[in-house]
Design a protein around this motif. Sequence first.
Motif: not given
Length: 149
Positions: A7-12, A63-68, A91-93, A110-111
């Motif tokens: 999954m490409l998350k909302p920030d991506a 909340n993060y993965i629901m944000s966009s 996991t941690n960039p 977190s992103r």
Amino acid sequence: MERTFIMLKPDAVQRGLVGEVIARFEKKGLKLVGMKLIQVDRALAEAHYAEHRGKGFFEPTVNYIMSSPVVAMVWQGKNGVALARELMGATNPANANPGSIRGMYGMDISRNIIHGSDSVTSAEREIALYFKPEDLVDYQKVGDEWLSE
Ligand code: CDP
Ligand code: MG
């Protein structure tokens, strides 16, 4: 051949990294067998991260993965689950190999840009959460014979 859920998350999506990240999976040799842009609702987000319920980061992550919108995908290939995790990085960039996706494009846990299944069992569960069997396409691709014998 293994299938893995990516999954490409909302920030991506918001940062315009969708094409670049997909290109890395394509160029490595994995095959895209399913893809859709979706808005994740609370029920799906909580089911996705069910193993982390009760931890401090559970609610912020839901909340993060629901944000966009996110891009949900299934990629297939030899040793595909572990291979995708290698491409993603830690996991941690901040700790991820700088050549990895999270290491290259992320700054904070977190992103962290991308989700990938951590085992074949998780992959089966996560694919079923996001896709119907008939949404996934098995096909021959030009170049398959150049990836392995
Ligand atoms: O995504 P991955 O499997 O690498 O890590 P995880 O330990 O299963 O955690 C799931 C997700 O929760 C991470 O990708 C982060 O988005 C988030 N997380 C966080 O924000 N803070 C933490 N300390 C741990 C995880
Ligand atoms: Mg995980």
